[in-house]
Design a protein around this motif. Structure first.
Motif, PDB file in Angstrom:
ATOM      1  N   LYS B 135      51.018  45.944  25.822  1.00  0.00           N
ATOM      2  CA  LYS B 135      51.234  45.780  27.258  1.00  0.00           C
ATOM      3  C   LYS B 135      49.993  45.975  28.122  1.00  0.00           C
ATOM      4  O   LYS B 135      49.984  45.590  29.264  1.00  0.00           O
ATOM      5  CB  LYS B 135      52.338  46.714  27.734  1.00  0.00           C
ATOM      6  CG  LYS B 135      51.927  48.163  27.810  1.00  0.00           C
ATOM      7  CD  LYS B 135      53.042  48.992  28.398  1.00  0.00           C
ATOM      8  CE  LYS B 135      52.701  50.463  28.375  1.00  0.00           C
ATOM      9  NZ  LYS B 135      51.342  50.776  28.867  1.00  0.00           N
ATOM     10  N   THR B 138      45.652  41.551  28.820  1.00  0.00           N
ATOM     11  CA  THR B 138      46.067  40.541  29.779  1.00  0.00           C
ATOM     12  C   THR B 138      47.220  39.742  29.184  1.00  0.00           C
ATOM     13  O   THR B 138      47.323  39.599  27.970  1.00  0.00           O
ATOM     14  CB  THR B 138      44.884  39.645  30.166  1.00  0.00           C
ATOM     15  OG1 THR B 138      45.260  38.938  31.328  1.00  0.00           O
ATOM     16  CG2 THR B 138      44.531  38.669  29.077  1.00  0.00           C
ATOM     17  N   ALA B 139      48.092  39.238  30.040  1.00  0.00           N
ATOM     18  CA  ALA B 139      49.351  38.664  29.570  1.00  0.00           C
ATOM     19  C   ALA B 139      49.162  37.576  28.522  1.00  0.00           C
ATOM     20  O   ALA B 139      49.898  37.524  27.543  1.00  0.00           O
ATOM     21  CB  ALA B 139      50.135  38.118  30.753  1.00  0.00           C
ATOM     22  N   ALA B 140      48.135  36.733  28.728  1.00  0.00           N
ATOM     23  CA  ALA B 140      47.941  35.619  27.803  1.00  0.00           C
ATOM     24  C   ALA B 140      47.757  36.129  26.383  1.00  0.00           C
ATOM     25  O   ALA B 140      48.357  35.621  25.433  1.00  0.00           O
ATOM     26  CB  ALA B 140      46.718  34.811  28.235  1.00  0.00           C
ATOM     27  N   VAL B 141      46.927  37.142  26.248  1.00  0.00           N
ATOM     28  CA  VAL B 141      46.633  37.687  24.926  1.00  0.00           C
ATOM     29  C   VAL B 141      47.812  38.510  24.430  1.00  0.00           C
ATOM     30  O   VAL B 141      48.214  38.414  23.269  1.00  0.00           O
ATOM     31  CB  VAL B 141      45.353  38.544  24.995  1.00  0.00           C
ATOM     32  CG1 VAL B 141      45.039  39.133  23.636  1.00  0.00           C
ATOM     33  CG2 VAL B 141      44.194  37.715  25.487  1.00  0.00           C
ATOM     34  N   MET B 143      50.930  38.228  24.977  1.00  0.00           N
ATOM     35  CA  MET B 143      52.064  37.447  24.513  1.00  0.00           C
ATOM     36  C   MET B 143      51.816  36.888  23.130  1.00  0.00           C
ATOM     37  O   MET B 143      52.725  36.842  22.290  1.00  0.00           O
ATOM     38  CB  MET B 143      52.358  36.330  25.509  1.00  0.00           C
ATOM     39  CG  MET B 143      53.058  36.860  26.736  1.00  0.00           C
ATOM     40  SD  MET B 143      52.904  35.787  28.124  1.00  0.00           S
ATOM     41  CE  MET B 143      53.756  34.373  27.505  1.00  0.00           C
ATOM     42  N   TRP B 192      41.912  43.506  33.407  1.00  0.00           N
ATOM     43  CA  TRP B 192      41.821  42.404  34.335  1.00  0.00           C
ATOM     44  C   TRP B 192      43.081  42.224  35.142  1.00  0.00           C
ATOM     45  O   TRP B 192      43.056  42.000  36.343  1.00  0.00           O
ATOM     46  CB  TRP B 192      41.541  41.119  33.564  1.00  0.00           C
ATOM     47  CG  TRP B 192      41.025  40.104  34.470  1.00  0.00           C
ATOM     48  CD1 TRP B 192      39.741  39.905  34.833  1.00  0.00           C
ATOM     49  CD2 TRP B 192      41.798  39.164  35.197  1.00  0.00           C
ATOM     50  NE1 TRP B 192      39.669  38.906  35.733  1.00  0.00           N
ATOM     51  CE2 TRP B 192      40.898  38.431  35.971  1.00  0.00           C
ATOM     52  CE3 TRP B 192      43.148  38.872  35.267  1.00  0.00           C
ATOM     53  CZ2 TRP B 192      41.313  37.413  36.798  1.00  0.00           C
ATOM     54  CZ3 TRP B 192      43.561  37.863  36.106  1.00  0.00           C
ATOM     55  CH2 TRP B 192      42.634  37.151  36.856  1.00  0.00           C
ATOM     56  N   ASP B 193      44.196  42.314  34.497  1.00  0.00           N
ATOM     57  CA  ASP B 193      45.456  42.080  35.197  1.00  0.00           C
ATOM     58  C   ASP B 193      45.633  43.012  36.373  1.00  0.00           C
ATOM     59  O   ASP B 193      46.245  42.667  37.367  1.00  0.00           O
ATOM     60  CB  ASP B 193      46.630  42.296  34.249  1.00  0.00           C
ATOM     61  CG  ASP B 193      46.861  41.053  33.427  1.00  0.00           C
ATOM     62  OD1 ASP B 193      46.186  40.054  33.702  1.00  0.00           O
ATOM     63  OD2 ASP B 193      47.680  41.086  32.525  1.00  0.00           O
ATOM     64  N   GLU B 216      39.489  40.104  31.263  1.00  0.00           N
ATOM     65  CA  GLU B 216      40.232  41.327  31.087  1.00  0.00           C
ATOM     66  C   GLU B 216      39.430  42.312  30.263  1.00  0.00           C
ATOM     67  O   GLU B 216      38.422  42.004  29.702  1.00  0.00           O
ATOM     68  CB  GLU B 216      41.574  41.074  30.423  1.00  0.00           C
ATOM     69  CG  GLU B 216      41.497  41.075  28.944  1.00  0.00           C
ATOM     70  CD  GLU B 216      41.066  39.737  28.460  1.00  0.00           C
ATOM     71  OE1 GLU B 216      41.197  39.496  27.278  1.00  0.00           O
ATOM     72  OE2 GLU B 216      40.579  38.941  29.274  1.00  0.00           O
TER      73      GLU B 216
END
Lengths: 124, 292
Positions: B135, B138-141, B143, B192-193, B216
């Motif tokens: 969690k 960053t979301a891209a990674v 996920m 980064w997020d 990130e």
């Protein structure tokens, strides 16, 4: 714009191929990111094949400036987990908040400690 | 007739593709009204709005995703695009390499370790633990990792966004309480997020983050390599050249400084000038500490 997209997709493709060959333990786009950074340090010409070409930079800036919207389709997937939030919402919240605080504290003090030990702050 | 149209549109990807874009734009402008409020995050607002619409109309997620997948697909190229700011900040990375890498390793272990430990403690199922573990990336990674661990990427995305908001809320008070003054240290621990979430924390920050698109940082196994570092930018105020000029022209910033009558107004003008010159903004006399 098109050049930029072509370069980004090509690097992602190359990253996916390398990631597959490595056994899939690292995401392809992350490999592509490393590859584009390496390619940028190696090439300095301004041909359109160069990742440093203006088109790539402006395309990347546009995408990154609006990065937030890219998370929306996946985030909406939370509607498949509404029962989890209803039942365990507070536990979920506790996990997020506590681990965030712990991570922050440890990270910042490690950075400062190591920088101090390696003389990063000078001798004063 | 209208029923027929609705069925026809609901089945095509166009409706939800356009819908997502429109809701995002609306949410961004709503978020701009209250720049000091990190809970008014456009990502969260958009997700809530669309989730509400889907629940109200009874449309299932699969149908929505058929349209939204075109947006979702761009996560890949966006992750690749992060390589460009990574390259631009390479000299900063190099000068802080050792402390950064050690902080990253510790941060990774702390983030994943504490999340797994706590969620085991609260008795979550293994699939949910796997979705929570990445969690702090960053979301891209996150996920990608989550689906690799047999977790649920959708849950991961939502948790990543929320972690970002949580981080943006706690980071400044925490760092000030611990009296951390080194901005490269402060930035290293901010993924980064969180910057996206920070983005709406005040007009000064808006200037900063609209222009500094970083990558990130911090805390994930495979992300260690991808990590990066715009955050390390000690002055972290880069307004790019043409914007700088446009700003100067608009504001007449240099010459107007003497016209300010009130003290806070004068300070605002000075801060703006600092931002234009790419300097660390001077601290407001009535602020407790620097803002991240």
């Amino acid at each position: 714009m098109l050049n930029g997209l072509a370069i980004l997709f090509t690097f992602q493709l190359a990253g996916e191929i390398v990631a597959y060959l490595l056994g899939g333990w690292v995401p392809g786009p992350v490999v592509g990111m490393a590859m584009i950074a390496v390619a940028l340090t190696l090439t300095r010409s301004t041909s359109f094949l160069n990742p440093a070409h203006e088109g790539t930079v402006s395309t990347s800036k546009t995408i990154l400036a609006n990065l937030g919207i890219l998370f929306v389709p996946a985030g909406v997937g939370i509607i498949q987990h509404l029962d989890l939030i209803r039942d365990r919402g507070f536990a979920l919240l506790a996990v997020v908040v506590l681990s965030t605080v712990a991570t922050l504290t440890l990270t910042v003090w490690t950075f400062i400690l190591v920088k101090r030990l390696s003389g990063g702050y000078g001798n004063d | 007739m209208t029923d027929g149209l609705w069925v026809y549109l609901a089945a095509s990807p166009l409706l939800w593709l356009a819908g997502t874009l429109v809701v995002w734009i609306a949410a961004s402008s709503v978020a701009k009204f209250r720049p000091g409020n990190p809970f008014l995050n456009p990502i969260m607002l958009t997700i809530a709005a669309i989730a509400g619409i889907l629940c109200a109309t009874g449309i299932d997620y699969g149908t929505y995703f058929e349209g939204a997948q075109f947006i979702h697909f761009l996560l890949g190229p966006a992750t690749v695009a992060l390589g460009i700011p990574l390259y631009e900040k390479l000299s900063l990375v190099k000068s802080n390499l050792v402390p950064m890498l050690s902080a990253l390793v510790v941060g990774c272990l702390a983030a994943v370790g504490s999340t797994v430990f706590l969620s085991e403690l609260f008795g979550f199922a293994p699939a949910i633990v796997a979705s929570l573990a990445p969690k702090s990336t960053t979301a891209a990674v996150a996920m990608a990792i989550s689906s690799g661990l047999k977790g649920d990427p959708a849950l991961t995305a939502a948790v990543v966004v929320f972690t970002g908001i949580c981080g943006a809320v706690v980071v400044t008070p925490m760092m000030n309480a611990m009296r951390i003054k080194d901005f490269s240290a402060r930035r290293t621990c901010v993924p980064w997020d969180w910057h996206r979430a920070c983005l709406l924390r005040g007009s000064r920050r808006r200037i900063v983050f609209r222009n500094s698109y970083g990558t990130e940082c911090n805390s994930n196994i495979s992300c260690c390599t991808s990590v990066s570092v715009s955050q390390l930018d000690s002055e972290h105020l880069h307004v790019d050249a043409e914007r700088r000029q446009a700003h100067k022209r608009d504001q007449g910033a240099g010459c107007r400084l003497s016209q300010w009558k009130s003290e806070p107004g004068k300070h605002r003008a000075r801060t703006r000038l600092d931002a234009i010159n790419g300097q660390q903004p001077r601290r407001r006399p009535y602020r407790r500490g620097p803002v991240d």
